[in-house]
Design a protein around this motif. Structure first.
Motif, PDB file in Angstrom:
ATOM      1  N   ARG A   1       0.827  -1.214   0.000  1.00 34.57           N
ATOM      2  CA  ARG A   1       0.000   0.000   0.000  1.00 34.57           C
ATOM      3  C   ARG A   1       0.862   1.265   0.000  1.00 34.57           C
ATOM      4  O   ARG A   1       0.640   2.174  -0.801  1.00 34.57           O
ATOM      5  CB  ARG A   1      -0.944   0.001   1.201  1.00 34.57           C
ATOM      6  N   ILE A   2       1.847   1.334   0.900  1.00 36.47           N
ATOM      7  CA  ILE A   2       2.644   2.566   0.956  1.00 36.47           C
ATOM      8  C   ILE A   2       3.611   2.647  -0.225  1.00 36.47           C
ATOM      9  O   ILE A   2       3.932   3.742  -0.688  1.00 36.47           O
ATOM     10  CB  ILE A   2       3.406   2.707   2.292  1.00 36.47           C
ATOM     11  N   PHE A   3       4.056   1.492  -0.732  1.00 41.51           N
ATOM     12  CA  PHE A   3       4.930   1.501  -1.910  1.00 41.51           C
ATOM     13  C   PHE A   3       4.182   2.087  -3.104  1.00 41.51           C
ATOM     14  O   PHE A   3       4.713   2.931  -3.833  1.00 41.51           O
ATOM     15  CB  PHE A   3       5.404   0.084  -2.222  1.00 41.51           C
ATOM     16  N   ALA A   4       2.947   1.655  -3.288  1.00 40.36           N
ATOM     17  CA  ALA A   4       2.138   2.155  -4.404  1.00 40.36           C
ATOM     18  C   ALA A   4       1.850   3.643  -4.230  1.00 40.36           C
ATOM     19  O   ALA A   4       1.840   4.402  -5.201  1.00 40.36           O
ATOM     20  CB  ALA A   4       0.839   1.367  -4.499  1.00 40.36           C
ATOM     21  N   ARG A   5       1.627   4.067  -2.997  1.00 37.69           N
ATOM     22  CA  ARG A   5       1.358   5.482  -2.752  1.00 37.69           C
ATOM     23  C   ARG A   5       2.568   6.349  -3.093  1.00 37.69           C
ATOM     24  O   ARG A   5       2.442   7.429  -3.654  1.00 37.69           O
ATOM     25  CB  ARG A   5       0.990   5.687  -1.274  1.00 37.69           C
TER      26      ARG A   5
END
Length: 279
Positions: free
Chosen positions: A212-216
């Protein structure tokens, strides 16, 4: 020019700039820049004002309304507004701000990236550096310096890039650092078997939260980033070596020539052989 606007103190000053046609095609450029003190009760409501606005709150608190959403910008926060859309800001208690209206061919792309990443109100940990860039642009006009459009564009770019690279106060700086370490790991080990669980473990995060945070942060999933890195490496080898497609596939982390060709065609819309030939 000194402001004559209602509920803006008389010593508040602003400057107008009309960019050249060349600057409008090539650069970031300012349209208005100012340093204002707003008296209690000041509210500005506009349906459209063709530019983007960066506003550093230097004292007090500013209330901002955009697209039906309401935000509070405290002292030392930075407000980003798309003035092409309806917007409103002000406060019943008064505030001060150093502000810049700007535009340019890449202005909307920068703006949308920044608000997606940080939101409309940012609490930058490096507020003095942000203030330095804004003041430098402001002083160019205040002191009557000769305008160099490329130089001003560079100043605006430095300001925007600093916002892109920083983590606002309230974000988890430790997580940001761990994510950078994970990206570094992928870049160094893309030719090896790389698994999501192993990367997430290096970031000390669960696979779900890491994804999730990587994609963000990057705009793509860890898997997509890995494949993109492998394909970038393969493109370089296709253009700079005489290695076979199979050799390149295996040397860049793909399990087989067929899986490489399939991925390459999916993301590059051509085959490795045609890419090598320039087709």
């Amino acid at each position: 020019m000194f402001s004559q606007e209602s509920l803006v103190t008389p010593e508040s000053e602003y400057f107008i700039y009309t960019a050249s046609f060349a600057a409008k095609k090539l650069f970031f450029y300012p349209t208005y820049v100012g340093n204002f003190q707003y008296e209690p009760g000041y509210i500005l409501k506009r349906s459209r004002y063709d530019s983007f606005l960066i506003m550093l709150i230097t004292d007090g608190t500013c209330k901002v309304s955009l697209n039906g959403h309401h935000y509070t910008a405290p002292k030392d926060s930075l407000v980003l507004i798309d003035c092409y859309a309806p917007h409103e800001y002000g406060n019943s208690s008064g505030h001060s701000s150093l502000w810049l209206h700007f535009d340019g061919p890449m202005a909307r792309n920068y703006y949308e990236y920044l608000i997606q990443k940080w939101g409309h109100v940012i609490l930058p940990p490096n507020v003095q550096s942000i203030k330095y860039h804004l003041e430098k642009i402001y002083k160019i006009f205040k002191t009557g310096q000769q305008i160099c459009e490329a130089s001003i564009s560079s100043q605006i770019t430095l300001l925007l890039n600093e916002l892109m690279d920083t983590a606002p106060l309230g974000s988890t700086s430790g997580t940001q650092e761990l994510l950078k370490n994970a990206i570094t790991y992928i870049n160094e080990h893309f030719a090896e078997p790389v698994h999501l669980e192993a990367i997430a473990e290096k970031a000390s995060l669960s696979p779900f939260y890491f994804t999730r945070i990587f994609a963000r942060e990057t705009g793509m999933t860890p898997y997509r980033y890995l494949i993109a890195t492998r394909i970038s490496a393969a493109k370089f080898l296709l253009k700079s070596t005489s290695s076979s497609v199979k050799e390149i596939a295996l040397s860049t982390g793909f399990s087989s020539e067929s899986s490489f060709c399939s991925a390459f065609k999916k993301y590059e819309h051509t085959t490795p052989s045609n890419y090598r030939k320039g087709k």
